[in-house]
Scaffold this active site. Structure first.
Site, short mmCIF file in Angstrom:
data_model
loop_
_atom_site.label_atom_id
_atom_site.label_comp_id
_atom_site.label_asym_id
_atom_site.label_seq_id
_atom_site.Cartn_x
_atom_site.Cartn_y
_atom_site.Cartn_z
N ASP A 169 0.92 -1.15 -0.05
CA ASP A 169 -0.14 0.01 -0.10
C ASP A 169 0.88 1.25 -0.15
O ASP A 169 1.90 1.33 0.76
CB ASP A 169 -0.89 0.04 1.20
CG ASP A 169 -2.10 1.11 1.12
OD1 ASP A 169 -2.28 1.55 -0.05
OD2 ASP A 169 -2.55 1.51 2.19
N HIS A 187 2.77 3.28 -8.97
CA HIS A 187 2.77 2.06 -9.32
C HIS A 187 4.04 1.62 -10.03
O HIS A 187 4.47 0.06 -9.63
CB HIS A 187 1.56 1.76 -10.09
CG HIS A 187 0.04 2.20 -9.38
ND1 HIS A 187 0.17 1.85 -8.10
CD2 HIS A 187 -0.84 2.92 -9.88
CE1 HIS A 187 -1.22 2.36 -7.64
NE2 HIS A 187 -1.62 2.93 -8.84
N LEU A 202 10.68 -20.88 -4.44
CA LEU A 202 9.69 -20.00 -3.71
C LEU A 202 8.33 -19.88 -4.37
O LEU A 202 8.40 -19.99 -5.65
CB LEU A 202 10.24 -18.44 -3.73
CG LEU A 202 9.10 -17.40 -3.40
CD1 LEU A 202 9.12 -17.24 -1.95
CD2 LEU A 202 9.35 -15.91 -4.00
C1 FPP Z 1 -1.75 0.35 -3.37
O1 FPP Z 1 -1.45 1.45 -3.45
C2 FPP Z 1 -1.31 -0.57 -4.47
C3 FPP Z 1 -2.26 -1.01 -5.42
C4 FPP Z 1 -3.58 -0.95 -5.31
C5 FPP Z 1 -1.69 -1.91 -6.28
C6 FPP Z 1 -0.43 -2.70 -5.90
C7 FPP Z 1 0.04 -2.76 -7.38
C8 FPP Z 1 1.67 -2.93 -7.55
C9 FPP Z 1 2.70 -2.60 -6.13
C10 FPP Z 1 2.15 -2.93 -8.80
C11 FPP Z 1 1.62 -4.09 -9.77
C12 FPP Z 1 1.92 -5.27 -9.33
C13 FPP Z 1 1.64 -6.30 -10.27
C14 FPP Z 1 2.23 -7.59 -10.01
C15 FPP Z 1 1.19 -5.76 -11.46
P1 FPP Z 1 -2.38 2.71 -3.72
O2 FPP Z 1 -2.62 3.04 -4.97
O3 FPP Z 1 -3.57 2.09 -2.75
O4 FPP Z 1 -1.67 4.10 -3.09
P2 FPP Z 1 -2.41 5.00 -2.02
O5 FPP Z 1 -3.30 4.34 -0.91
O6 FPP Z 1 -1.14 5.71 -1.46
O7 FPP Z 1 -3.04 5.94 -2.90
#
Ligand code: FPP
Length: 251
Positions: free
Chosen positions: A25, A42, A136
């Site tokens: 997150d 991202h 893994l």
């Molecule tokens: C949360 O950050 C993250 C996500 C919703 C997506 C997680 C995805 C990745 C780390 C990259 C993609 C991975 C793959 C395997 C494709 P947020 O956007 O909710 O951040 P915020 O809460 O600060 O807005």
């Protein structure tokens, strides 16, 4: 470029938990804090993911589950959903060969039916290519929600009842467990959430019954091996009693 310090990684400094699940997150907030578009957060999140998978393998963790796209993430702006789908596509295209070479087995949990057929095909390809690997296991929770997973399990159980193969009175915790998306994967010992938020957000609700939760106050793109090791050390301080009286220390 200096050689990586293999001696350090070969000698794990502590016994690792078997299964670590991660809520990655804070990508958006990481980007906002730098005046960058969320998409950049991202992208940097994918780099953190690569670092983490590598470190987890070196530390000796057997299973890593990542929350990469939640069933609720569809409510984000269309452009962001498209960006996240594109990142998954690129992650599989660019990283699958290396994961396979490193003996990583990829598993997918989440709802498949409603996905774009190309994404669905890539997910199947990742699982197929790596199915005989015994290093893994990387469990990718994609289009995943825990309540939805439990509902799917209930449907599978109900089908067996409807076919007369199962007596409702014989339904146990194990019956439900066997009908989850990846029934052979052990429950997570440790669940890490980055960004300082302290909730599970519909992630692995069934499997988290006795997991230790560690909340890390950094945004996901900044996560690295040191942060992973610090979370594991915190886990190792906890006493796990599984409802009993005798501590089974996190080790
Ligand atoms: C949360 O950050 C993250 C996500 C919703 C997506 C997680 C995805 C990745 C780390 C990259 C993609 C991975 C793959 C395997 C494709 P947020 O956007 O909710 O951040 P915020 O809460 O600060 O807005």
């Amino acid at each position: 470029m200096p050689e990586p310090d293999i001696s350090q990684s070969a000698k794990a400094p502590f016994k690792a938990p078997r299964h670590v699940a991660i809520i990655m997150d804070g990508n958006g907030r990481w980007a906002a804090a730098r005046g960058l578009p969320r998409a950049e957060g991202h992208r940097r999140g994918v780099e953190a993911l690569r670092r983490t998978i590598r470190a987890a393998g070196e530390i000796g963790i057997e299973f890593v589950t990542i929350f990469s796209f939640s069933a609720e993430n569809w409510s984000r702006p269309v452009s962001e959903v498209r960006e996240l789908m594109e990142l998954l596509r690129r992650f599989i295209r660019n990283d699958l060969a290396e994961l396979h070479q490193n003996n990583v087995r990829v598993r997918i949990i989440g709802e498949r039916q409603s996905l774009d057929p190309e994404i669905e095909r890539l997910l199947v390809e990742a699982e197929e290519l790596t199915k005989n690997n015994d290093g893994l296991t990387l469990v990718v929770a994609f289009n995943y929600g825990a309540r939805q997973e439990i509902a799917r399990a209930a449907q599978r159980v109900a089908e067996q009842v409807a076919k007369g193969k199962l007596d409702p009175a014989a339904i146990t915790v194990e019956t439900i467990g066997r009908c989850l998306d990846a029934p052979d994967v052990p429950d997570p010992d440790l669940i890490i959430r980055t960004s300082g938020e302290q909730r599970l957000s519909n992630f692995l609700l069934w499997q988290a019954a006795y997991s230790e939760l560690v909340f890390v106050p950094i945004y996901w793109p900044d996560f690295d091996r040191a942060a992973l090791e610090a979370a594991i050390r915190e886990y190792q301080q906890r006493e796990r009693r599984f409802g009993g009286l005798v501590a089974k220390t996190g080790s």
